[in-house]
Write an enzyme that holds these catalytic residues in place. Structure first.
Site, PDB file in Angstrom:
ATOM      1  N   ASP B 391       3.096  -3.445   1.307  1.00 47.90           N
ATOM      2  CA  ASP B 391       4.642  -2.904   1.157  1.00 47.90           C
ATOM      3  C   ASP B 391       5.344  -4.273   1.670  1.00 47.90           C
ATOM      4  OD1 ASP B 391       6.813  -1.553   1.125  1.00 47.90           O
ATOM      5  OD2 ASP B 391       6.752  -0.854   3.096  1.00 47.90           O
ATOM      6  N   ASP B 762       4.233   1.076   5.826  1.00 50.31           N
ATOM      7  CA  ASP B 762       4.792   1.814   6.960  1.00 50.31           C
ATOM      8  C   ASP B 762       5.692   3.191   6.679  1.00 50.31           C
ATOM      9  OD1 ASP B 762       6.879   0.457   6.022  1.00 50.31           O
ATOM     10  OD2 ASP B 762       7.837   0.036   7.926  1.00 50.31           O
ATOM     11  N   ASP B 766       5.323   4.791   1.145  1.00 49.60           N
ATOM     12  CA  ASP B 766       4.036   3.950   0.996  1.00 49.60           C
ATOM     13  C   ASP B 766       2.686   5.259   1.046  1.00 49.60           C
ATOM     14  OD1 ASP B 766       5.365   1.516   1.051  1.00 49.60           O
ATOM     15  OD2 ASP B 766       5.302   1.712   3.015  1.00 49.60           O
TER      16      ASP B 766
END
Lengths: 348, 1037
Positions: B391, B762, B766
């Protein structure tokens, strides 16, 4: 409620810091040997240099052993027919007939001086003492303990008489006790064979009881091998003890006795054999072995030969490695051999 | 399926919806044993071992004592059963505590204290401040006259900000019915209606949303009391039944929290999968061997065996006679699948996991959060990762948003100084009160869901869900537009010391589909109504009123994106009272639909968000994490492929990618963009990119492709094959504007190609990706704990030391420690070949008079033990005291145990070991066995090592020779994982020094081998014996 649990765990995590130790941080001192050419070559050379002398000394020890081997199963039985089937059935008929005299006389010539103690062995080939049915067919408790004579577990099919009395010693191993006998003489003077102390010390003292006597042994219609003397305790009938140390391989030697005089070169030894034991059913061989021993035991060239071969091969390998290394040296740890570095894309 | 909750009417509720007893237990006392055994025996290996153990009970065929299988089997089962039992007992205790907690409920106007487990649906529960909510409630009243209360939902979604909850607007009644959907697990949605019984307000139906609920395990904060009606309780008998029939779950927790707690799919590691495959193959092989040998054995028995008179085969055997020999062989072969393999693997894996937990290097120095290996079973896969999907926000970047630049009505601020907040021009415009600037600031301050919290000292801090909003509000307050207080719907704002007051009428929430949020506010002084919007440029710019020039804004967006900044467009519109009222009723209606509410609401929102006047563009910087560029560089050099999946704009993503070495700048690198709005365009673009990639594969060029969410959608749907090929060819990819489910799809795509994937993230977006990947790493960072909870590994937030450092470190450690185990697991072929050596040597050296069975057996066994010790020693790469203990201690232990056994007169082995140890030929044989067994192995290994080195060997050699692989290689000889030491001083003393010491992630998996070196180092470093100092200087530049 494990969610709230999880949340509180994360908040308390900082406080529950585990105590520092080199183990938890994986910082234990370590040595990381790698196979450098020098190390490997040195190893091989050292192995080669040490193995060849060991092998040689082994071989010479084996060479010093004087061994007389006489295979007597073929010669001690009358068989004169071209048809092997006839021979086979005749031999079985002969060996199973209790009435015939099975005495057989052999003469041996001592090839070299033999120093006492000289060991007399019988050797059986193709006899599977390691057969599963056979090797399990015993009951050590019965052999050890006079009060346990009725215990014949595992001894089937040689456990009890048909009326239910237990056989002591029970089991197939005891039942098939080897019963050829050898009488030696030199120049018509009897050569005594000492049969005391041929079994293991531990077998006489612990494995077999000193007041266990044989009972109902070989009393059934089907007689296997040798008989025992009922009024001598089992642990003194050492032939049985030797026999019951089962062999791991189908070709084995067992100690028959000891000759406690030296034998000179070219002396002629007459052996009177009572050829009782049936190896003819399964085409097994019987041999009489008279041998001296050295520190490696009896005659055995194998270890010596293999030591020399292994040592030689190690030296050879070391030589090859050194040549290869000299012809085509290759630096260790050269990153240019890394496959992804070979890819021009990432070479800088 | 709907349910009707009758407020305060127990009789109606009792029959269908049951009490609030929490039960997280998997077992009861009665079903523990059968259920647990059933679960354990559902594994193939366990079934196999049970079969073997049962066969061994038949004394006719067993070659060994049954205890040798039953013992370990029972041990394994006992260990895992007692672990389960212990976990279950702890769950029971927790449940009990929660169940017996006392709560107040209101019945006929009287407060009563009952236990939490006795709450029924429809009960009105009364909570005080800081109470935990015992079940899902719909708010009915609070101490606050406005009907607000604050809850902390940290336990539910990990977000620590306080959330406002309000009572339904017309709720003073006592009786009523709440129509709510059947329990689900979405903690952000609750689409229900409430109808009150004494129908006032024309029997109106009140829409209930998540805003009106108090969910289980939240905490009530900043509110004196609140009461609500229980709508979902824990043990909900009716629904348990329904759900059992549907086969969804067996545990009856129907609250939102309970439903959320899904059971993630168990993840298999490569080693596990390999062992499973091997086990299967060995089993088949075993069957073949057993059949062949069984037939041969029976034939031999009937021809030759019957001649052995001393064996006394019975003439007529029982019916199963033919089976005996094959079964015996089966038992003999059963050691091919060692029972210990599973145990040792599991033990070792949990040890690795513990190592990760313990590692001091992986503690975030700022928050002190340790890394946590949630899934203990997959540690060894860390060393085999081939693809890393990451990410951007919060992972590559710090997720600490800072307002940097802005463009207000065509003027650029902050371009010179790089920081708009110190831009003299902007400050000047603020103090002179430029109308556009003030509007811009107002939108910054108002258009959000931030809650200001005034601390006792008077300073205001902002609690915000979104980092962007927080950045905007903070920036606004720096520019003298201070958002002071939020009191229900009333916002107090102070601009240049003059107070302003706005009433929030409606909030058009942000969703990832809409990519914008708006608020409708009424100016309390003038009574005018405004719509304030902010959002991504492509969703805001098309909504302008006809005639507004958007070019400057588009240019600004472009320019900011080039700098890697996140852009937000701010816009507003004045609303007519009538237009608003008309829309408000539609909005209310949409909000009270039960089906597809989100979609309906979005549609209604769109009706208001048009003809906007763009005020400006705000650019927010999302700083890169410490050390990220270097880490990515080295990981890429190590052969790991990197994919960045982000929701950001393409330009922003590319900029970030460039700045963190994700892709090399021209001319070395080349970016291929796949875009297009239609299928054809995407197809053409995809083919072009694929072609280029194929051509450039052999060229020294870094090719990366960039794809946006739209094109990705089409590519995944229609051109999956081509896209997969591209994915395999390309080492780097940037996917922008992707949705959470697309992230997960990409992971799945790579997994289907048999790559090991690691996903790092995080945020909540995700989670799916993390769950899907082979290895999921969650960062317990600023976006809450959601990701960390779903992940296999969670690590603290990553400022200070680089995240990737930690990950690579993790992999490194795992790999290094795993070598001895892998050896013990994988040295099958070796031991079988050497067993022949042992056997041949033994039977020849112990021939004839020495061939006593016990002795020969013991010689062979000692031979095996000796050989094993040396084989393991040869295969071990690093010796610590533990390895020495294990290897040589094992050898010594063998002798000690056998001497003890040999000293017991009753044992069959009596005196055997003593006899053997006295014979010189025993020791000679041992040496021979070791030399013969090891010689060829050593020679082969050396040849392979030197002339056909695997990558790992080279790396070891390089490491050993003191190469600068470890940037501070000097420490290396004494340290087990030298990186740990290297890192410690760096991360503590030089937080700003962008030194990342990257460690080798060694592995022998086909393409997953890697080498990492320091950032500025080149490969020629490898050979040089660089001293400490020079390494330092080089790295610092």
């Amino acid at each position: 409620m494990s969610f709230s649990d999880g949340a509180s765990k994360s908040s308390s995590k900082s406080s529950t810091k585990p105590t520092y130790s080199r183990f938890t941080q994986q910082e234990l001192p370590a040595c990381k040997p790698i196979l450098t050419p020098a190390l490997v070559m040195a190893t091989f050379i050292v192995i080669g240099i040490t193995f060849i002398p060991i092998g040689l000394s082994h071989l010479s020890a084996s060479e010093n052993v004087v061994e007389l081997v006489d295979q007597y199963d073929e010669v001690c039985i009358p068989a004169d027919s071209p048809d092997p089937d006839v021979v086979y059935s005749k031999r079985i008929g002969y060996i199973q007939d209790e009435t015939t005299d099975k005495t057989c006389i052999r003469t041996l010539i001592v090839p070299k001086k033999m120093k006492q103690p000289i060991f007399v062995y019988y050797q059986l080939d193709q006899f599977y003492q390691n057969h599963r049915r056979y090797v399990k067919s015993r009951n050590d408790e019965q052999y050890r303990d006079p009060s346990a004579s009725a215990k014949t577990t595992n001894c089937e099919p040689e456990a009890q008489l048909s009326e239910g009395q237990p056989i002591v010693p029970c089991g197939l191993i005891a039942w098939s006790l080897f019963n050829d006998t050898y009488t030696l003489s030199r120049n018509d003077v009897a050569l005594p064979i000492n049969k005391k102390g041929i079994a293991w010390e531990s077998d006489r003292t612990h494995k077999f009881g000193d007041n266990v006597y044989s009972k109902n042994f070989q009393n059934r219609s089907l007689i296997g091998g040798g008989k025992l003397i009922d009024n001598i305790p089992l642990n003194q009938q050492e032939d049985l003890l030797v026999w019951m140390r089962t062999a791991a391989l189908p070709n084995f030697r067992k100690l028959y006795g000891r000759i406690e005089t030296d034998l000179e070169v070219n002396e002629i030894i007459k052996v009177v054999i009572q050829n009782n034991y049936n190896t003819y059913s399964f085409n097994g061989k019987k041999k009489l072995v008279i041998s001296t021993t050295t520190w490696i035991g009896g005659k055995n060239d194998f270890l010596g030969m293999v030591y020399i071969i292994v040592g030689g091969v190690c030296l050879l390998i070391a030589l090859v490695f050194i040549t290869v290394y000299l012809i085509k040296p290759r630096p260790l740890g050269d990153p240019s051999y890394l496959s992804w570095n070979k890819n021009p894309a990432s070479v800088q | 399926m709907k349910r009707y909750v009758y407020i305060n009417d127990e009789n109606l509720a009792k029959d269908i919806y049951c009490d609030n007893r929490i039960s997280n237990r998997k077992y009861t006392i009665w079903n523990f044993l059968p259920k647990n055994l059933w679960e354990q025996f559902s594994r193939f290996m366990n079934q196999y071992f049970l079969l073997i153990a049962c066969l061994q009970l038949w004394s006719l065929i067993t070659p060994v004592n049954p205890a040798s299988t039953w013992g370990p089997l029972i041990f394994i089962f006992a260990v895992s059963a007692s672990k389960e039992a212990w976990d279950d007992y702890n769950r029971y205790l927790l449940d009990k505590k929660a169940n017996e907690k006392e709560v107040w409920i209101v019945r006929q106007g009287i407060r009563k204290l009952i236990q939490a487990q006795d709450i029924c649906i429809g009960n009105i529960v009364w909570l005080r401040e800081n109470d935990e909510v015992p079940c899902d409630l719909v708010l009915l009243g609070t101490a606050d006259p406005q009907g607000f209360c604050y809850v902390e939902t940290a336990a539910l979604d990990g977000e620590t900000d306080l959330k406002t909850r309000s009572i339904p607007s017309a709720c003073m009644g006592i009786d009523g019915v709440i129509e709510c959907p059947s329990p689900d697990k979405d903690i952000r949605r609750f689409d229900a209606n409430m109808r009150l019984f004494p129908p006032f307000l024309d029997n109106d139906v009140f829409p209930l949303t998540i805003k009106n609920t108090l969910l289980q395990s939240c905490y009530l904060r900043n509110t004196e009391w609140a009461c609500g009606v229980a709508v979902y309780t824990v043990e909900d008998f009716y629904h348990v039944c329904v759900e059992m029939i549907r086969g969804i779950c067996g545990i009856g927790n129907q609250t939102k929290l309970g439903m959320c707690r899904g059971i993630p799919e168990p993840k298999l590691t490569a080693v596990d999968a390999m062992i499973d495959k091997l086990t299967g193959a060995i089993f088949v092989f075993q069957i073949v061997v057993v059949i062949v040998l069984g037939i041969a054995g029976n034939v031999w028995k009937d021809t030759e065996g019957r001649k052995l008179w001393y064996v006394r085969y019975p003439k007529e055997g029982p019916w199963y006679e033919l089976l005996v020999i094959p079964l015996r062989f089966e038992l003999l072969c059963s050691i091919m699948i060692p029972i210990s393999i599973k145990v040792s693997l599991d033990l070792v894996k949990s040890l690795y996991a513990k190592f990760i937990d313990w590692d001091d290097q992986m503690v975030d120095p700022e928050t002190g959060i340790r890394s946590n290996a949630t899934n203990t079973a997959i540690s060894e896969d860390l060393g085999q990762v081939e693809y890393i999907l990451t990410d951007k926000t919060g992972t590559l970047t710090e997720n600490k948003m800072i307002f940097k630049r802005c463009c207000i009505s065509g003027r650029f601020y902050g371009n010179e100084s790089g920081d708009a907040l110190t831009d003299a021009q902007l400050l000047n415009d603020v103090s002179t009160g430029s109308a556009d600037v003030i509007k811009f600031l107002k939108v910054m301050a108002i258009c959000n869901t931030v809650i200001p919290v005034r601390s006792k000292s008077g300073t205001i801090s902002y609690k915000a869900l979104s980092q962007d909003e927080e950045a905007l509000v903070c920036a606004a307050s720096r520019l003298r537009m201070i958002f002071e207080n939020k009191n229900g719907n009333i916002l107090d704002i102070k601009f240049n010391a003059s107070p302003l007051r706005y009433e929030v009428l409606d909030t058009l929430e942000f969703t990832s589909d809409r990519k914008r949020m708006s608020v409708v506010v009424r100016d309390c002084q003038s009574g005018e109504i405004f719509l304030l919007s902010k959002g991504a440029d492509e969703t805001i710019l098309p909504l302008t009123y006809t005639g507004q020039q958007v070019r400057t804004f588009a240019e600004a967006v472009e320019q900011y994106a080039q700098m890697g900044l996140r852009t937000l467009c701010l816009a507003w519109r004045k609303l007519d009272e009538g237009e608003y009222q008309e829309w408000a009723s539609m909005f209310k209606e949409a909000n009270s639909t039960l089906v597809d509410r989100e979609w309906r609401v979005a549609e209604v929102c769109q009706r208001l968000e048009h003809d906007l006047e763009i005020l400006g563009v705000a650019a927010i910087e999302d700083r890169l994490q410490e050390g990220v560029p270097e880490t990515i560089e080295t990981l890429r050099k190590a052969g790991i492929n990197f994919w960045m999946l982000t929701g950001d704009k393409m330009n922003t993503a590319i900029q970030i990618a460039l700045s963190c070495n994700f892709v090399s700048p021209e001319p070395k690198g080349q970016l291929l963009i796949i875009d297009g709005k239609t299928e054809d365009e995407v197809c053409r673009s995809l083919e072009r990119v694929l072609l280029t990639t194929r051509i450039t594969e052999s060229e020294p060029k870094d090719v990366a492709f960039v794809v946006d969410g739209w094109a990705l959608e089409i590519a995944l749907k229609h051109y999956r094959k081509a896209f997969t090929e591209l994915a395999i060819l390309s080492r780097t990819a940037i996917c922008c504007r992707v949705t959470p489910s697309q992230k997960a799809q990409l992971v799945e795509l790579l997994k289907l190609c048999d790559y090991r994937t690691l996903a790092i993230g995080d945020g909540g977006n995700d989670v799916r990706m993390i769950q899907q990947a082979d290895i999921g790493v969650g960062i317990s960072g600023r976006e809450g704990l959601q990701a960390a909870r779903a992940a296999d590994y969670s690590i603290g937030s990553v400022s200070g030391t680089s995240l990737f450092n930690s990950v690579s470190l993790m992999a490194y450690n795992v790999f290094y420690t795993s070598v001895p185990v892998l050896v013990s697991v994988l040295d099958k072929d070796l031991s079988e070949r050497t067993a022949i050596v042992v056997f041949v040597i033994t039977i020849h050296s112990y021939a004839f008079e020495k061939s006593e069975m016990e002795e020969v057996a013991m010689v062979a066994l000692s031979g095996c033990i000796w050989l094993q010790a040396f084989v393991v020693a040869l295969e071990t790469n690093s010796f610590t005291i533990l390895q020495h203990l294990a290897i040589w201690g094992n050898l010594l232990g063998f002798y000690v145990i056998n001497w003890i056994v040999s000293a017991i007169p009753a044992s069959g082995m009596y005196t055997i070991m003593f006899r053997l140890c006295k014979q010189p030929s025993y020791w000679v044989t041992m040496i021979l066995i070791v030399a013969t067994g090891m010689g060829p192995v050593l020679a082969l290994k050396y040849l392979r090592y030197t002339y056909r080195s695997s990558k790992i060997n080279i790396l070891q050699q390089a490491e050993r020779l003191g190469g600068p692989i470890l940037s501070l290689g000097i420490i290396e000889p004494q340290s087990r994982s030298p990186l740990d030491k290297d890192l410690a001083p760096l991360s503590i003393t030089q937080p700003k020094n962008r030194t990342s010491v990257y460690e080798p992630l060694l592995s022998e998996s086909p393409s997953a081998t890697r080498r990492s070196i320091g950032p500025a180092q080149r490969f020629d470093y490898f050979q040089s014996q660089s001293p400490l100092a020079s390494t330092y200087t080089r790295k610092d530049n």
